[in-house]
Scaffold this active site. Structure first.
Site, short mmCIF file in Angstrom:
data_model
loop_
_atom_site.label_atom_id
_atom_site.label_comp_id
_atom_site.label_asym_id
_atom_site.label_seq_id
_atom_site.Cartn_x
_atom_site.Cartn_y
_atom_site.Cartn_z
N TYR A 1 -15.40 -2.98 9.76
CA TYR A 1 -14.05 -2.42 9.73
C TYR A 1 -13.36 -2.69 11.06
O TYR A 1 -12.20 -3.14 11.10
CB TYR A 1 -14.07 -0.92 9.43
CG TYR A 1 -12.69 -0.31 9.52
CD1 TYR A 1 -11.71 -0.63 8.59
CD2 TYR A 1 -12.35 0.57 10.56
CE1 TYR A 1 -10.43 -0.09 8.68
CE2 TYR A 1 -11.08 1.10 10.66
CZ TYR A 1 -10.12 0.77 9.71
OH TYR A 1 -8.85 1.30 9.82
N ARG B 1 -1.70 0.96 -7.87
CA ARG B 1 -1.55 2.04 -8.86
C ARG B 1 -0.11 2.11 -9.33
O ARG B 1 0.74 2.75 -8.70
CB ARG B 1 -2.03 3.35 -8.25
CG ARG B 1 -3.52 3.36 -7.96
CD ARG B 1 -4.00 4.58 -7.19
NE ARG B 1 -3.63 4.53 -5.79
CZ ARG B 1 -4.10 5.36 -4.86
NH1 ARG B 1 -4.97 6.30 -5.21
NH2 ARG B 1 -3.72 5.27 -3.60
N GLY C 1 0.82 -1.22 0.00
CA GLY C 1 0.00 0.00 0.00
C GLY C 1 0.84 1.26 0.00
O GLY C 1 0.54 2.22 0.71
N ASN D 1 0.98 -2.51 5.40
CA ASN D 1 0.27 -1.25 5.50
C ASN D 1 -1.04 -1.24 4.71
O ASN D 1 -1.96 -0.51 5.07
CB ASN D 1 1.18 -0.11 5.01
CG ASN D 1 0.42 1.18 4.78
OD1 ASN D 1 0.02 1.86 5.72
ND2 ASN D 1 0.21 1.52 3.52
N VAL E 1 -6.07 9.68 11.37
CA VAL E 1 -4.97 10.14 10.52
C VAL E 1 -5.58 10.72 9.25
O VAL E 1 -6.35 10.03 8.56
CB VAL E 1 -4.02 8.99 10.13
CG1 VAL E 1 -2.79 9.55 9.41
CG2 VAL E 1 -3.62 8.16 11.33
N ASP F 1 -2.97 -6.41 -6.38
CA ASP F 1 -4.02 -6.21 -5.37
C ASP F 1 -3.87 -7.30 -4.32
O ASP F 1 -3.95 -8.49 -4.64
CB ASP F 1 -5.39 -6.31 -6.04
CG ASP F 1 -6.54 -5.91 -5.13
OD1 ASP F 1 -6.37 -5.99 -3.89
OD2 ASP F 1 -7.61 -5.53 -5.65
N LYS G 1 -9.86 -4.95 11.97
CA LYS G 1 -8.69 -4.46 12.68
C LYS G 1 -8.50 -5.18 14.02
O LYS G 1 -7.38 -5.30 14.51
CB LYS G 1 -8.79 -2.94 12.87
CG LYS G 1 -8.60 -2.17 11.58
CD LYS G 1 -7.26 -2.48 10.91
CE LYS G 1 -7.01 -1.65 9.67
NZ LYS G 1 -5.68 -1.91 9.07
#
Length: 252
Positions: A153, A35, A9, A87, A186, A60, A157
């Site tokens: 989510y 990307r 990432g 990450n 963040v 990916d 985590k």
């Protein structure tokens, strides 16, 4: 001989900031992300500025076949990984459990949990063969505190937190360090991704207080990685001064 860090990432946010910091410290880098144009641009920038070597691998992490194919295709010298920074991760939506989008759930679980596992399985075996290594897993305050509408989510985590502890136990006989970094709020692309490009809604997340920035987290990662050989930081929670836990933020 320069050490090597692999950062997943790495195309933006914490991953990109960490790449800059580790390059500054003389690490050669393997940078991954979806990307390719961003990876190539970052690699060229870091090579020119810090005179380090950079390998780019675009895939990916959700796709097991892509992960295996691309990582195993790296030349042998790039498999001497000293530091793996898991990450890559994201959030999709902010809905109560009864209204959650099933595709969003799959995306978060496949990225945050399964993607981390796919990469770790391969790289941990390289580290065992090499006789050293340090794995840094990017968790979240969401992996410690559950907040309203964060359900899936937060669950992913929490899974990262559990996997971090499991890795620490399993890799202990091999002398491999394992660390979790759990950031609070963040300001990166995180909220833009969560709200699928709704910039106005994403901006409101950070209104009225000073959030962390990507460099803050990168420096925390570096602190953990740069400890002496006999010291392992099991986990660190880093928060904005204005944030007390997953759902309590003092806004002016």
């Amino acid at each position: 001989m320069a050490k090597i860090a692999l950062i997943t990432g790495a195309t933006s946010g914490i991953g990109e900031a960490t790449a800059h910091l580790f390059a500054r410290e003389g690490y050669n880098l393997v940078l991954t992300g979806r990307r390719l144009d961003r990876l190539d641009k970052l690699a060229a920038q870091l090579n020119k500025k810090h005179n380090i070597e950079v390998a780019v691998s675009s895939f990916d992490v959700r796709d097991r076949a892509q992960v295996i194919e691309n990582l195993e295709a790296l030349p042998a010298k790039w498999k001497k990984i000293n530091v793996l920074i898991n990450n890559a991760g994201l959030s999709q939506g902010l809905d109560p459990i009864d209204k959650g989008d099933l595709d969003d759930w799959d995306t978060m679980i496949d990225t945050n949990v399964k993607g981390l596992l796919y990469v770790t399985k391969i790289v941990s075996n390289w580290m065992i063969a090499n006789g050293n290594g340090h794995i840094v897993n990017l968790g979240s305050i969401a992996g410690i505190d559950v907040y309203t509408n964060g359900n899936v989510y937060c669950a992913t985590k929490h899974a990262v937190d559990a996997l971090n502890k499991g890795m620490r136990l399993d890799l202990l006989p091999h002398g491999i360090k394992v660390t979790a970094i759990h950031p609070g709020a963040v300001e990166t692309e995180f909220s833009n991704v969560r709200f699928k490009g709704d910039d106005a809604r994403a901006k409101k997340v950070y209104d009225g207080f000073d959030p962390l920035v990507a460099d803050d987290v990168a420096e925390t990662i570096w602190f953990a990685v740069s400890r002496p050989k006999h010291v392992n930081i099991n986990e660190l929670v880093v928060m904005p001064t204005a944030q007390a836990n997953g759902s309590t933020i003092f806004r002016k």
